[in-house]
Design a protein around this motif. Structure first.
Motif, PDB file in Angstrom:
ATOM      1  N   ASN A 103       0.816  -1.218   0.000  1.00  0.00           N
ATOM      2  CA  ASN A 103       0.000   0.000   0.000  1.00  0.00           C
ATOM      3  C   ASN A 103       0.847   1.265   0.000  1.00  0.00           C
ATOM      4  N   ASP A 104       2.099   1.153  -0.396  1.00  0.00           N
ATOM      5  CA  ASP A 104       3.000   2.307  -0.456  1.00  0.00           C
ATOM      6  C   ASP A 104       3.228   2.718  -1.910  1.00  0.00           C
ATOM      7  N   ILE A 105       3.325   4.017  -2.135  1.00  0.00           N
ATOM      8  CA  ILE A 105       3.631   4.569  -3.457  1.00  0.00           C
ATOM      9  C   ILE A 105       4.756   5.580  -3.270  1.00  0.00           C
ATOM     10  N   THR A 106       5.909   5.339  -3.860  1.00  0.00           N
ATOM     11  CA  THR A 106       6.959   6.353  -3.770  1.00  0.00           C
ATOM     12  C   THR A 106       6.504   7.600  -4.541  1.00  0.00           C
ATOM     13  N   LEU A 107       6.938   8.757  -4.082  1.00  0.00           N
ATOM     14  CA  LEU A 107       6.509  10.006  -4.712  1.00  0.00           C
ATOM     15  C   LEU A 107       6.875  10.046  -6.189  1.00  0.00           C
ATOM     16  N   HIS A 108       8.023   9.438  -6.544  1.00  0.00           N
ATOM     17  CA  HIS A 108       8.476   9.439  -7.940  1.00  0.00           C
ATOM     18  C   HIS A 108       7.626   8.520  -8.821  1.00  0.00           C
ATOM     19  N   CYS A 109       6.902   7.599  -8.165  1.00  0.00           N
ATOM     20  CA  CYS A 109       6.107   6.633  -8.920  1.00  0.00           C
ATOM     21  C   CYS A 109       4.725   7.168  -9.276  1.00  0.00           C
ATOM     22  N   VAL A 110       4.330   8.302  -8.712  1.00  0.00           N
ATOM     23  CA  VAL A 110       3.011   8.873  -9.003  1.00  0.00           C
ATOM     24  C   VAL A 110       3.019   9.466 -10.410  1.00  0.00           C
ATOM     25  N   ASP A 111       2.049   9.054 -11.209  1.00  0.00           N
ATOM     26  CA  ASP A 111       1.920   9.565 -12.569  1.00  0.00           C
ATOM     27  C   ASP A 111       0.900  10.702 -12.615  1.00  0.00           C
ATOM     28  N   GLN A 112      -0.351  10.391 -12.322  1.00  0.00           N
ATOM     29  CA  GLN A 112      -1.415  11.395 -12.342  1.00  0.00           C
ATOM     30  C   GLN A 112      -2.282  11.243 -11.096  1.00  0.00           C
ATOM     31  N   ILE A 113      -2.876  12.353 -10.651  1.00  0.00           N
ATOM     32  CA  ILE A 113      -3.779  12.353  -9.504  1.00  0.00           C
ATOM     33  C   ILE A 113      -5.120  12.924  -9.945  1.00  0.00           C
ATOM     34  N   TYR A 114      -6.193  12.239  -9.561  1.00  0.00           N
ATOM     35  CA  TYR A 114      -7.536  12.682  -9.908  1.00  0.00           C
ATOM     36  C   TYR A 114      -8.379  12.775  -8.645  1.00  0.00           C
ATOM     37  N   GLY A 115      -9.348  13.669  -8.688  1.00  0.00           N
ATOM     38  CA  GLY A 115     -10.330  13.782  -7.621  1.00  0.00           C
ATOM     39  C   GLY A 115     -11.719  13.534  -8.164  1.00  0.00           C
ATOM     40  N   VAL A 116     -12.598  12.988  -7.317  1.00  0.00           N
ATOM     41  CA  VAL A 116     -13.989  12.757  -7.712  1.00  0.00           C
ATOM     42  C   VAL A 116     -14.860  13.752  -6.966  1.00  0.00           C
ATOM     43  N   PHE A 117     -15.569  14.571  -7.735  1.00  0.00           N
ATOM     44  CA  PHE A 117     -16.480  15.572  -7.191  1.00  0.00           C
ATOM     45  C   PHE A 117     -17.881  15.261  -7.720  1.00  0.00           C
ATOM     46  N   ASP A 118     -18.800  14.874  -6.834  1.00  0.00           N
ATOM     47  CA  ASP A 118     -20.169  14.548  -7.254  1.00  0.00           C
ATOM     48  C   ASP A 118     -20.168  13.556  -8.407  1.00  0.00           C
ATOM     49  N   GLU A 119     -19.364  12.495  -8.248  1.00  0.00           N
ATOM     50  CA  GLU A 119     -19.247  11.391  -9.216  1.00  0.00           C
ATOM     51  C   GLU A 119     -18.592  11.799 -10.528  1.00  0.00           C
ATOM     52  N   LYS A 120     -17.983  12.982 -10.571  1.00  0.00           N
ATOM     53  CA  LYS A 120     -17.235  13.403 -11.762  1.00  0.00           C
ATOM     54  C   LYS A 120     -15.742  13.419 -11.460  1.00  0.00           C
ATOM     55  N   LYS A 121     -14.963  12.783 -12.317  1.00  0.00           N
ATOM     56  CA  LYS A 121     -13.514  12.654 -12.127  1.00  0.00           C
ATOM     57  C   LYS A 121     -12.791  13.804 -12.821  1.00  0.00           C
ATOM     58  N   LYS A 122     -11.919  14.481 -12.069  1.00  0.00           N
ATOM     59  CA  LYS A 122     -11.159  15.602 -12.610  1.00  0.00           C
ATOM     60  C   LYS A 122      -9.695  15.494 -12.192  1.00  0.00           C
ATOM     61  N   PRO A 123      -8.761  15.868 -13.069  1.00  0.00           N
ATOM     62  CA  PRO A 123      -7.340  15.882 -12.670  1.00  0.00           C
ATOM     63  C   PRO A 123      -7.086  16.957 -11.627  1.00  0.00           C
ATOM     64  N   LEU A 124      -6.174  16.667 -10.695  1.00  0.00           N
ATOM     65  CA  LEU A 124      -5.859  17.601  -9.616  1.00  0.00           C
ATOM     66  C   LEU A 124      -4.449  18.145  -9.788  1.00  0.00           C
ATOM     67  N   PHE A 125      -4.310  19.461  -9.648  1.00  0.00           N
ATOM     68  CA  PHE A 125      -2.984  20.092  -9.674  1.00  0.00           C
ATOM     69  C   PHE A 125      -3.124  21.495  -9.106  1.00  0.00           C
ATOM     70  N   GLY A 126      -2.011  22.016  -8.590  1.00  0.00           N
ATOM     71  CA  GLY A 126      -1.995  23.376  -8.057  1.00  0.00           C
ATOM     72  C   GLY A 126      -2.843  23.529  -6.802  1.00  0.00           C
ATOM     73  N   GLN A 127      -3.264  24.763  -6.525  1.00  0.00           N
ATOM     74  CA  GLN A 127      -4.110  25.058  -5.367  1.00  0.00           C
ATOM     75  C   GLN A 127      -5.570  24.726  -5.691  1.00  0.00           C
ATOM     76  N   LEU A 128      -6.229  24.044  -4.768  1.00  0.00           N
ATOM     77  CA  LEU A 128      -7.619  23.658  -4.969  1.00  0.00           C
ATOM     78  C   LEU A 128      -8.552  24.584  -4.198  1.00  0.00           C
ATOM     79  N   LYS A 129      -9.683  24.931  -4.817  1.00  0.00           N
ATOM     80  CA  LYS A 129     -10.718  25.704  -4.130  1.00  0.00           C
ATOM     81  C   LYS A 129     -11.712  24.774  -3.437  1.00  0.00           C
ATOM     82  N   LYS A 130     -11.873  23.581  -4.000  1.00  0.00           N
ATOM     83  CA  LYS A 130     -12.767  22.586  -3.440  1.00  0.00           C
ATOM     84  C   LYS A 130     -12.020  21.257  -3.372  1.00  0.00           C
ATOM     85  N   TYR A 131     -12.264  20.498  -2.321  1.00  0.00           N
ATOM     86  CA  TYR A 131     -11.522  19.254  -2.139  1.00  0.00           C
ATOM     87  C   TYR A 131     -12.405  18.050  -2.437  1.00  0.00           C
TER      88      TYR A 131
END
Length: 545
Positions: A103-131
């Motif tokens: 269950n470990d992921i090295t920081l260098h191994c992360v490719d992309q990060i996504y968030g789910v907002f109201d069942e919609k998937k969006k890429p995450l980057f920079g400062q977020l206004k909503k989490y």
């Protein structure tokens, strides 16, 4: 690819229902029932942020069941701490990594990060206004993690999501890599066997040993003209050139246009590589370059003994863009988020795989290596590989040729020495090609992974000829994103020396502590034909990094 390929994809079946998740447990009850799991930190590793009551989903489950635990982020890895032992199959436990957990992921191994907002998937980057209420992490080793944040405290969600985004997506400075923290804190307690170890090619003696091993010392010599990197920072301090080549010629164009020896065949023919001369527009400069190259070619083109065949890999072969594009399509076949997406691609999976062109690129690399092997052995030709900086496709093709033709390179210690010679000392830009600093996605090209995948094809077709298995190749591919040792984290030997210093070099030769080591092969002496001869006997040393 490297043993992580297609298992159980061809069966068809009915589509799973749309996932739904209903909890009948109050958040405080979940928090009370969480089991405390200890976070294991490596020397120099520091905890940055954490969040409790995080649900790690069992991805294959359409009902979205999961395990509650704590999600943490350190300066080395993202880790989920939960009672997840029951999720592991007992047969797979023996392949457990001793540096990072399931269950470990090295920081260098992360490719992309996504968030789910109201069942919609969006890429995450920079400062977020909503989490997001759910976090999805796509890894470079083709794993996918889903974390539910619905019952996590709001301030903890902000800290953990912002921390993960910042430490995996934002550009980094070289000296801020965990590699340096670990090197300063770790102790060198591992003894090495001087009789059976990886040749590092960082001394003149190592190159002389390789010349003697391949009987190349008759026509080639090891030189120290670049000692202290006073001629060229992209070349190693020591390398091998034709005996008749004056050392002052190396100085003339700062190492460009010089045939660098890679390996000698038993018949005396040699495999060489050369970086292209600087592109000049001035007619006088072009004439000087032409005269210089004419003299260089005469040192390796000596009829009737050997003639030289030039393979211009920059213009007559693959481009780095071809490799990057094909792999981007290829990896999407494995980064599946849910069962609906799985079934949508399953019916056309093999056509999607073919359309990615990744397998075709592997085929072309192996075909080119076979053609060069035939030139060396059957046609008695010297082969000169030409590339702009001789640090990408030259590394790939020269390594494949040696794996095919040299039994020593199919032992573990020989294979490690080959990677050290052709890739590390050959100046392959691991820092840029793996995008460790997150500074340029355009420079990120999986050339070394392509090499490992080509070798996997050979191991799969001729297992008795190799002293390692696909498990060992997977260990190497994982090591690209494991900043414990410095092997795959610099662009050149010069960059490594000025940043790590000679005082840290001994710590870089430790054994990588895994139980997933490749097994020895008993049937080593079975003949496989001239292109892939039988292995020599001998017990290789599994240590390297």
């Amino acid at each position: 690819m490297l043993g992580k390929g297609v298992v159980g994809r061809g069966g068809g079946g009915t589509k799973a229902p749309k996932p739904s998740f209903v909890s009948y447990v109050r958040p405080e009850e979940i928090h009370a029932n969480e089991k405390e799991v200890t976070l294991h930190l490596l020397p120099g590793e520091q905890l940055l942020c954490e969040a409790s009551t995080v649900l790690k989903y069992v991805q294959e489950d359409s009902c979205q069941r999961g395990i509650y635990g704590k999600l943490v982020c350190t300066d080395f890895k993202i880790a989920f701490l939960g009672d997840d032992e029951s999720a592991l199959d007992n047969d797979e436990a023996q392949f457990k990594n001793k540096v990072i957990g399931e269950n470990d992921i090295t920081l260098h191994c992360v490719d992309q990060i996504y968030g789910v907002f109201d069942e919609k998937k969006k890429p995450l980057f920079g400062q977020l206004k909503k989490y997001p209420e759910k976090l999805i992490i796509h890894c470079k080793d083709l794993r996918v993690f889903h974390f539910g944040l619905r019952y996590t405290r709001e301030e903890e969600v902000k800290r953990i999501v912002s921390g993960i985004i910042h430490h995996t997506q934002a550009p980094k400075l070289l000296k801020r890599l965990f590699l340096f923290s670990y090197a300063a804190a770790a102790q060198n307690n591992t003894a090495t066997d001087p009789k059976n170890h990886t040749v590092m090619f960082d001394t003149l003696k190592d190159w002389c040993w390789e010349l003697e091993r391949t009987k190349g010392n008759v026509k080639y010599k090891a030189v120290s003209v670049n000692e202290g990197y006073k001629v060229c920072v992209r070349l190693p301090a020591y390398f091998v050139v034709p005996i008749s080549l004056p050392e002052e010629d190396v100085l003339r164009f700062q190492g460009h246009g010089i045939p660098i020896w890679c390996w000698s065949c038993h018949n005396g023919c040699a495999l060489l590589k050369m970086s292209a001369l600087p592109k000049e527009q001035d007619d006088g400069s072009l004439q000087i370059q032409k005269s210089f190259l004419d003299g260089i070619y005469k040192t390796i083109h000596r009829p009737p003994y050997e003639i030289v065949k030039t393979e211009d890999l920059s213009t007559n072969f693959l481009s780095l863009q071809d490799i990057q594009t094909a792999y981007s399509k290829f990896k999407q076949l494995f980064l599946i988020d849910n069962s609906t997406e799985f079934w949508d691609t399953d019916i056309k999976w093999f056509s999607l795989l073919e359309n990615s062109s990744w397998l075709d690129i592997i085929r072309r690399c192996l075909k080119k290596a076979i053609e060069i092997a035939e030139c060396l052995e059957a046609q008695n030709m010297n082969v000169l590989l030409l590339e702009e900086n001789a640090s990408d496709l030259c590394c790939l093709i020269s390594s494949l040729v040696q794996v095919m033709m040299d039994p020593h390179c199919r032992t573990r210690v020989g294979f490690q020495s080959l990677v050290q010679k052709e890739w590390i000392m050959g100046g392959h830009c691991f820092l840029d090609r793996c995008n460790h600093l997150r500074q340029s996605d355009k420079e990120e090209v999986p050339v070394f992974l392509l090499f490992l995948d080509c070798v996997w094809q050979l191991v799969h077709q001729h297992p008795p000829a190799f002293d390692f298995t696909e498990t060992y190749l997977t260990v190497l591919s994982d090591s690209l994103y494991l900043p414990i040792f410095s092997t795959f984290f610099f662009n050149s030997p010069h960059q490594k020396d000025i940043n790590m210093g000679r005082e840290h070099q001994d710590t870089q030769t430790h054994r990588l502590p895994r139980t997933a080591s490749a097994s020895h092969r008993g049937a080593r002496n079975q003949s496989l034909g001239p292109a892939l001869p039988a292995l020599d006997s001998g017990s290789p040393n599994p240590g390297w990094w």
